[in-house]
Design a protein around this motif. Sequence first.
Motif, PDB file in Angstrom:
ATOM      1  N   VAL A 143       0.857  -1.192   0.000  1.00  0.00           N
ATOM      2  CA  VAL A 143       0.000   0.000   0.000  1.00  0.00           C
ATOM      3  C   VAL A 143       0.887   1.235   0.000  1.00  0.00           C
ATOM      4  O   VAL A 143       0.725   2.136  -0.814  1.00  0.00           O
ATOM      5  CB  VAL A 143      -0.933   0.000   1.224  1.00  0.00           C
ATOM      6  N   GLU A 144       1.828   1.245   0.915  1.00  0.00           N
ATOM      7  CA  GLU A 144       2.768   2.374   0.963  1.00  0.00           C
ATOM      8  C   GLU A 144       3.879   2.045   1.948  1.00  0.00           C
ATOM      9  O   GLU A 144       3.821   1.060   2.678  1.00  0.00           O
ATOM     10  CB  GLU A 144       2.073   3.664   1.399  1.00  0.00           C
ATOM     11  N   PHE A 145       4.879   2.928   1.972  1.00  0.00           N
ATOM     12  CA  PHE A 145       6.026   2.745   2.848  1.00  0.00           C
ATOM     13  C   PHE A 145       6.141   3.988   3.726  1.00  0.00           C
ATOM     14  O   PHE A 145       6.294   5.101   3.220  1.00  0.00           O
ATOM     15  CB  PHE A 145       7.298   2.578   1.998  1.00  0.00           C
ATOM     16  N   ASN A 146       6.011   3.817   5.037  1.00  0.00           N
ATOM     17  CA  ASN A 146       6.067   4.962   5.960  1.00  0.00           C
ATOM     18  C   ASN A 146       7.470   5.154   6.490  1.00  0.00           C
ATOM     19  O   ASN A 146       8.078   4.219   7.010  1.00  0.00           O
ATOM     20  CB  ASN A 146       5.115   4.725   7.134  1.00  0.00           C
ATOM     21  N   THR A 147       7.965   6.381   6.382  1.00  0.00           N
ATOM     22  CA  THR A 147       9.312   6.666   6.883  1.00  0.00           C
ATOM     23  C   THR A 147       9.286   7.628   8.066  1.00  0.00           C
ATOM     24  O   THR A 147      10.328   7.946   8.627  1.00  0.00           O
ATOM     25  CB  THR A 147      10.187   7.290   5.773  1.00  0.00           C
ATOM     26  N   ILE A 148       8.098   8.120   8.415  1.00  0.00           N
ATOM     27  CA  ILE A 148       8.009   9.019   9.579  1.00  0.00           C
ATOM     28  C   ILE A 148       6.832   8.612  10.459  1.00  0.00           C
ATOM     29  O   ILE A 148       5.771   8.242   9.949  1.00  0.00           O
ATOM     30  CB  ILE A 148       7.881  10.515   9.142  1.00  0.00           C
ATOM     31  N   ALA A 149       7.063   8.671  11.786  1.00  0.00           N
ATOM     32  CA  ALA A 149       6.006   8.440  12.777  1.00  0.00           C
ATOM     33  C   ALA A 149       5.223   7.157  12.517  1.00  0.00           C
ATOM     34  O   ALA A 149       4.007   7.126  12.669  1.00  0.00           O
ATOM     35  CB  ALA A 149       5.063   9.650  12.811  1.00  0.00           C
ATOM     36  N   SER A 150       5.916   6.109  12.124  1.00  0.00           N
ATOM     37  CA  SER A 150       5.240   4.823  11.898  1.00  0.00           C
ATOM     38  C   SER A 150       4.701   4.329  13.235  1.00  0.00           C
ATOM     39  O   SER A 150       5.467   4.003  14.130  1.00  0.00           O
ATOM     40  CB  SER A 150       6.229   3.798  11.348  1.00  0.00           C
ATOM     41  N   SER A 151       3.397   4.279  13.350  1.00  0.00           N
ATOM     42  CA  SER A 151       2.836   4.078  14.696  1.00  0.00           C
ATOM     43  C   SER A 151       2.316   2.661  14.916  1.00  0.00           C
ATOM     44  O   SER A 151       2.294   1.840  14.007  1.00  0.00           O
ATOM     45  CB  SER A 151       1.733   5.097  14.943  1.00  0.00           C
ATOM     46  N   ALA A 264      20.728  13.773  21.473  1.00  0.00           N
ATOM     47  CA  ALA A 264      21.388  12.740  20.669  1.00  0.00           C
ATOM     48  C   ALA A 264      20.488  12.279  19.529  1.00  0.00           C
ATOM     49  O   ALA A 264      20.922  12.127  18.390  1.00  0.00           O
ATOM     50  CB  ALA A 264      21.755  11.551  21.556  1.00  0.00           C
ATOM     51  N   VAL A 265      19.215  12.020  19.851  1.00  0.00           N
ATOM     52  CA  VAL A 265      18.281  11.469  18.863  1.00  0.00           C
ATOM     53  C   VAL A 265      16.973  12.247  18.922  1.00  0.00           C
ATOM     54  O   VAL A 265      16.450  12.508  20.010  1.00  0.00           O
ATOM     55  CB  VAL A 265      17.979   9.969  19.150  1.00  0.00           C
ATOM     56  N   VAL A 266      16.468  12.636  17.759  1.00  0.00           N
ATOM     57  CA  VAL A 266      15.157  13.283  17.669  1.00  0.00           C
ATOM     58  C   VAL A 266      14.203  12.317  16.980  1.00  0.00           C
ATOM     59  O   VAL A 266      14.428  11.927  15.828  1.00  0.00           O
ATOM     60  CB  VAL A 266      15.223  14.596  16.851  1.00  0.00           C
ATOM     61  N   TYR A 267      13.169  11.906  17.689  1.00  0.00           N
ATOM     62  CA  TYR A 267      12.218  10.915  17.166  1.00  0.00           C
ATOM     63  C   TYR A 267      10.882  11.602  16.914  1.00  0.00           C
ATOM     64  O   TYR A 267      10.205  12.008  17.855  1.00  0.00           O
ATOM     65  CB  TYR A 267      12.097   9.772  18.185  1.00  0.00           C
ATOM     66  N   TYR A 268      10.519  11.746  15.636  1.00  0.00           N
ATOM     67  CA  TYR A 268       9.293  12.467  15.275  1.00  0.00           C
ATOM     68  C   TYR A 268       8.062  11.574  15.385  1.00  0.00           C
ATOM     69  O   TYR A 268       7.963  10.577  14.667  1.00  0.00           O
ATOM     70  CB  TYR A 268       9.378  12.985  13.833  1.00  0.00           C
ATOM     71  N   ARG A 269       7.136  11.937  16.249  1.00  0.00           N
ATOM     72  CA  ARG A 269       5.797  11.338  16.228  1.00  0.00           C
ATOM     73  C   ARG A 269       4.788  12.376  15.750  1.00  0.00           C
ATOM     74  O   ARG A 269       3.585  12.184  15.824  1.00  0.00           O
ATOM     75  CB  ARG A 269       5.418  10.808  17.625  1.00  0.00           C
ATOM     76  N   SER A 270       5.297  13.489  15.318  1.00  0.00           N
ATOM     77  CA  SER A 270       4.499  14.554  14.731  1.00  0.00           C
ATOM     78  C   SER A 270       5.378  15.168  13.653  1.00  0.00           C
ATOM     79  O   SER A 270       6.554  14.807  13.526  1.00  0.00           O
ATOM     80  CB  SER A 270       4.154  15.581  15.805  1.00  0.00           C
ATOM     81  N   GLY A 271       4.786  16.082  12.847  1.00  0.00           N
ATOM     82  CA  GLY A 271       5.604  16.737  11.827  1.00  0.00           C
ATOM     83  C   GLY A 271       5.421  16.149  10.448  1.00  0.00           C
ATOM     84  O   GLY A 271       6.156  16.473   9.526  1.00  0.00           O
ATOM     85  N   TYR A 272       4.422  15.252  10.293  1.00  0.00           N
ATOM     86  CA  TYR A 272       4.220  14.601   8.996  1.00  0.00           C
ATOM     87  C   TYR A 272       3.082  15.204   8.200  1.00  0.00           C
ATOM     88  O   TYR A 272       2.840  14.799   7.067  1.00  0.00           O
ATOM     89  CB  TYR A 272       3.990  13.094   9.195  1.00  0.00           C
TER      90      TYR A 272
END
Length: 480
Positions: A143-151, A264-272
């Motif tokens: 269907v698609e490939f998610n590269t951000i905020a894969s929940s 050190a690491v920024v993990y986006y669960r928003s911004g998409y």
Amino acid sequence: MSQARLASCVPLPLENKVLVNVIEKAKDWALMHGVGMRDRKHFNKDVIQIAPFVLLPSPFPRTEFMKAVELQPVLNELMHKVAHDDQFLEQTLQNALQVDEFTKNLYDIWVKVRNEGITQSLCLGLFRSDYLMQRDGNKIKQVEFNTIASSFGAITSNLPAMFRYILRSMGYGDIIKNMPENRALSGLCAGIIEAYDLFGVPDSLVLFVVEEVSYNICDQRFHEFHITEARPDIMVIRKTLCEIYEETELNDKKQLLLEGKPVAVVYYRSGYEPAQYPSSREWDARLRVERSSAIKCPSIHYQLAGTKKVQQALAIPGALEKFMGAGASSGRVRDIFTGLYSLDFDEAGERALEMAIADAERFVLKPQREGGGNNLYGEDVREALLRMRHSRERAAYILMERILPPLVSGYVVRPGAPVPPPLTDLVSELGIFGVIIGTKDKIYSNRQVGHMLRTKLADANEGGVAAGLGALDSPYLLDM
Ligand SMILES: Nc1ncnc2c1ncn2[C@@H]1O[C@H](COP(=O)(O)OP(=O)(O)OP(=O)(O)O)[C@@H](O)[C@H]1O
Ligand SMILES: [Mg+2]
């Protein structure tokens, strides 16, 4: 042989008394193990309600499940290479950029940081590749490939245990062996921790970028809990983009400082999606993070590689071979693609447009968006294409063949819905999680880490769980 309906794991329908009883147990299990969400209508931080789930695990062919699992590292590497091919991204996105402001804003940040010189060459991808089965032959199609905020990697890691409890309590303990274990949560968190260690600065932070209001709080918090349990030395902090704008700064080493400590690491669960950037502050925050030495999950070029436009461009003959060579792997990846068409102003675009106007039911029209609820189906496809026929706007969309999955029967348990629910026709969508860490030239880690299944009413177009349409599920593997 084609098969329009997959056999359920236990005989259905269930007797009413059994159904009512088992739903009560299942709801309690769900609530007590964080299979939950916050209520959108009556938001209250003190209350978590059950997330929608299916009462019994939905059937999924074992061979197709294993195929998706085995392909994940191949797809991770493919997307990593795509993201690092500046020319391919530019060519692929150029028409969409002229009409899609959101993608343009992301793209401009990427160009800006590239021109300034990339401070952090390591990227962390926590990906999810989504599949529906094509009813004719029961083969998976991407269907698609998610590269951000894969929940939903976190909550769905709990589901095999929930279904084991449900099936045992109904006297079906002998069949639980057909449910694969799901270690998505620990796998995704291991990716964040590995990136943290590669960053290698003691007392640095992990920053989760979150929405103003997080409805899907359980899924997010489980990551935080898991990381801090596994590594008590790592501090996880949650901030919105607006807070990042106000509370962070870059020092002369380009470290992103929050509360005086480097991130050190920024993990986006928003911004998409555009609504998550209501003002220029959020965009400024994104640019600051991108400029910094923090390892971004995702870096902005990973996000661009996850656009629908890139997915469509990879289906053009020769594209996969360019990234993967002409060996067996590119054939395996091509096999999971369904028809994908550009709507650019050229011969191929015209052909696709006419084809979809003539037979709209066969297609889905997709803009460069994430988060669900943006695609068009059926008659809406025809209307939109007729409207956009002579407008540049159409280049912001891709056309995709509609996948018709086999039906499964089941009960959907929803917060506040009458019990017992009706036995309904459902369809399931599989998501496979992958982790990749690397630079343009070196991949440090690349693995498949777990899965999710979400199931929706057969006649619903989309099945986003957070959007209130789909229900959480876990595969029950069938040997067909
Ligand atoms: N080609 C297709 N055939 C049938 N259904 C589709 C197709 N493409 C998308 N869908 C349905 O629409 C949903 C959303 O589509 P898609 O995943 O492309 O959009 P998204 O906005 O990126 O969603 P997400 O929030 O899951 O990342 C899918 O989960 C699926 O249920
Ligand atoms: Mg998506």
